[in-house]
Each structure stands twice: as structure tokens, then as C-alpha cells.
Design a protein around this motif. Structure first.
Motif, PDB file in Angstrom:
ATOM      1  N   THR A 296      33.683 -31.839  12.963  1.00 62.35           N
ATOM      2  CA  THR A 296      34.127 -32.839  11.978  1.00 62.35           C
ATOM      3  C   THR A 296      34.690 -34.074  12.679  1.00 62.35           C
ATOM      4  O   THR A 296      35.590 -33.953  13.507  1.00 62.35           O
TER       5      THR A 296
ATOM      6  N   ASN B  86      21.131 -30.520  11.210  1.00 60.45           N
ATOM      7  CA  ASN B  86      22.417 -30.620  11.926  1.00 60.45           C
ATOM      8  C   ASN B  86      22.754 -29.300  12.627  1.00 60.45           C
ATOM      9  O   ASN B  86      23.601 -29.268  13.516  1.00 60.45           O
TER      10      ASN B  86
ATOM     11  N   GLN C 162      36.474 -38.746   8.423  1.00 59.10           N
ATOM     12  CA  GLN C 162      36.693 -37.969   7.187  1.00 59.10           C
ATOM     13  C   GLN C 162      37.997 -38.409   6.526  1.00 59.10           C
ATOM     14  O   GLN C 162      38.079 -38.514   5.301  1.00 59.10           O
TER      15      GLN C 162
ATOM     16  N   LYS D  48      31.114 -35.396   8.365  1.00 58.11           N
ATOM     17  CA  LYS D  48      30.671 -34.010   8.440  1.00 58.11           C
ATOM     18  C   LYS D  48      29.201 -33.807   8.810  1.00 58.11           C
ATOM     19  O   LYS D  48      28.862 -32.818   9.445  1.00 58.11           O
ATOM     20  N   ALA D  49      28.321 -34.712   8.354  1.00 59.02           N
ATOM     21  CA  ALA D  49      26.884 -34.407   8.408  1.00 59.02           C
ATOM     22  C   ALA D  49      26.155 -35.219   9.476  1.00 59.02           C
ATOM     23  O   ALA D  49      25.068 -35.724   9.255  1.00 59.02           O
TER      24      ALA D  49
ATOM     25  N   PHE E 126      30.667 -29.258   0.155  1.00 56.84           N
ATOM     26  CA  PHE E 126      29.932 -30.439   0.610  1.00 56.84           C
ATOM     27  C   PHE E 126      28.702 -29.905   1.335  1.00 56.84           C
ATOM     28  O   PHE E 126      28.538 -28.687   1.458  1.00 56.84           O
ATOM     29  N   GLN E 127      27.828 -30.790   1.774  1.00 58.54           N
ATOM     30  CA  GLN E 127      26.628 -30.319   2.457  1.00 58.54           C
ATOM     31  C   GLN E 127      26.475 -30.955   3.827  1.00 58.54           C
ATOM     32  O   GLN E 127      26.916 -32.096   4.065  1.00 58.54           O
ATOM     33  N   LYS E 128      25.892 -30.192   4.713  1.00 57.02           N
ATOM     34  CA  LYS E 128      25.362 -30.747   5.952  1.00 57.02           C
ATOM     35  C   LYS E 128      23.848 -30.728   5.807  1.00 57.02           C
ATOM     36  O   LYS E 128      23.303 -30.189   4.839  1.00 57.02           O
ATOM     37  N   ASN E 129      23.161 -31.296   6.791  1.00 59.26           N
ATOM     38  CA  ASN E 129      21.702 -31.296   6.758  1.00 59.26           C
ATOM     39  C   ASN E 129      21.181 -30.115   7.574  1.00 59.26           C
ATOM     40  O   ASN E 129      21.783 -29.761   8.599  1.00 59.26           O
TER      41      ASN E 129
ATOM     42  N   TRP F 141      32.003 -37.389   2.085  1.00 62.73           N
ATOM     43  CA  TRP F 141      32.390 -36.926   3.419  1.00 62.73           C
ATOM     44  C   TRP F 141      31.285 -36.934   4.458  1.00 62.73           C
ATOM     45  O   TRP F 141      31.528 -36.563   5.611  1.00 62.73           O
ATOM     46  N   GLU F 142      30.071 -37.308   4.073  1.00 56.03           N
ATOM     47  CA  GLU F 142      28.957 -37.143   5.012  1.00 56.03           C
ATOM     48  C   GLU F 142      29.222 -37.786   6.366  1.00 56.03           C
ATOM     49  O   GLU F 142      28.869 -37.236   7.408  1.00 56.03           O
TER      50      GLU F 142
END
Ligand code: MN
Length: 223
Positions: free
Chosen positions: A107, A55, A112, A126-127, A49-52, A122-123
């Protein structure tokens, strides 16, 4: 039309800054953590998955986030790329690594959990803002490419997470190779390499300490 947003960057041990382009995170990459989250630890294909980039937060402080009552620590080794490409061979993958840093994949576990149950992305868990407290980046030219060594996280001096980098199901070169089959990787991309068992909640006032063999420890206060 508007002022240009600031370039996200990581501080480098000994001075300087590393500009960040993308943040990829692998899920369930230590068997004992997969088990504690209720999953089969067998080596199924990795998922990401990705975070920004913004972040990532080197401030040493983690503000308790909005809309959650169950925010968890996940202690991780961050891998920063100096170059990239597509279809990178496993044996060439480490040539693309600039360095390594200790990082937390904070998290919102409650959010989530809802997302997982409903088959949603999941953003939301998580993000979120400042969800990746991070320590200084260490150049591979100085620390090498750590593939074993202790990774631990304590909260208020109580040991919560403990593992060894050699327990990763998907090793760093394999993660880079796999990601590069699906995305074009580039200089400035970073990868959070997963967390060992023992994730759990924090509260305001807690002090988290993440130690990874060979890197400066990271201390974060929950505010
Ligand atoms: Mn994680």
C-alpha cells in the motif's frame, strides 16, 4: 487488433497454475489494525476495494513503487474461488473455495491517506504495479479451510505483524456471502482477507517474510 494480454495466474504448490479473474480486498478486518488506523473496531458492515489481477506477483521481488515515500506491508491470507454465483449462503460459502495462499497487500500509504482525506477512491494507493506479492496457492483439498492459526510478518527478521486468523472480524464464509450479494462471483476470483496490526513501511533491500500456519512461508525482497 493487439496481442491478447497474458492471463494473470497464481502458481500452485506442487505444480500447475490458477487463472485469476478478479481481486477483491477487504478493509479493516482485524480489530487491532482498525484501531491502529484510527477507526472504531466495532463490527460495522464490511467494505471492499479491488486490485487488478495482473497486480498479483509471484516473482519473490517487490520493486519499490513510483510516486511514494511510504509504502507499507499488509500481511494477508488470499482465498481463491473455484466457483461462484450470487446470494451465496454463509453455510455454502466454503464449497466455493479452491485454495489459500499467503499474499501481501502492499500500500502506498501516503497516497491512500490523501485519497481518504479527500473522499477519493483508493486505487492510487492500492492497485499499482506488482502491489500484491503472492506465494503458491495451496488446495483446500490438502490444507483444509484455515480459520485459526498464526499470521506473522517480519522485516529483516524483526517481527512487525502478528495475529491469528481467528481474529478476523468478518470470517471467510461471511466475506464470500457478503460479496456475492453485491457482485456475481465466479471461478478465478480471489479475496484478500485483511491484515492484522503492525503495518509499516519498507525500504529497498528489506526482506519481508510472511508466515501463515499451514501454508508455505512467502519471502519477498524489496528492490
Ligand atoms: Mn489490506
Amino acid at each position: 487488433m493487439i496481442p491478447a494480454p497474458a492471463q494473470a495466474q497464481l502458481p500452485v504448490a506442487g505444480g500447475g497454475a490458477f487463472p485469476v479473474r478478479r481481486v477483491y480486498c477487504i478493509g479493516r478486518n482485524y480489530a487491532a489494525h482498525a484501531v491502529e488506523m484510527g477507526h472504531d473496531p466495532d463490527r460495522e458492515p464490511p467494505f471492499f476495494f479491488q486490485k487488478n489481477p495482473d497486480n498479483l506477483d509471484p516473482s519473490g521481488r517487490f520493486p519499490y513503487p513510483a510516486r511514494t515515500s511510504d509504502v507499507h506491508h499488509e500481511a494477508e491470507l488470499l482465498v481463491a474461488l473455484r466457483s461462484g454465483g450470487t446470494d451465496i449462503a454463509i453455510e455454502d460459502a466454503l464449497d466455493h473455495v479452491w485454495g489459500y495462499a499467503p499474499c501481501l497487500d502492499m500500500t502506498r500509504r501516503d497516497l491512500q491517506g490523501i485519497a481518504k482525506k479527500m473522499g477519493r477512491p483508493w486505487e492510487i494507493g492500492k492497485a499499482f504495479e506488482r502491489s500484491a506479492p503472492v506465494g503458491p496457492l495451496h488446495p483446500a483439498s490438502e490444507v483444509g479451510h484455515p480459520s485459526e492459526g498464526e499470521i506473522t510478518l517480519s522485516v529483516n527478521d524483526e517481527l512487525r505483524q502478528s495475529g491469528d486468523l481467528n481474529q478476523m472480524i468478518w470470517k471467510v464464509p461471511e466475506m464470500i456471502a457478503y460479496l456475492s450479494e453485491y457482485f456475481e462471483l465466479a471461478a478465478g476470483d480471489v479475496i484478500l482477507s485483511g491484515t492484522p496490526a503492525g503495518v509499516g513501511p519498507v525500504r529497498r533491500g528489506d526482506v519481508m517474510k510472511l508466515s501463515i500456519a499451514g501454508l508455505e512461508p512467502l519471502q519477498i525482497e524489496v528492490i
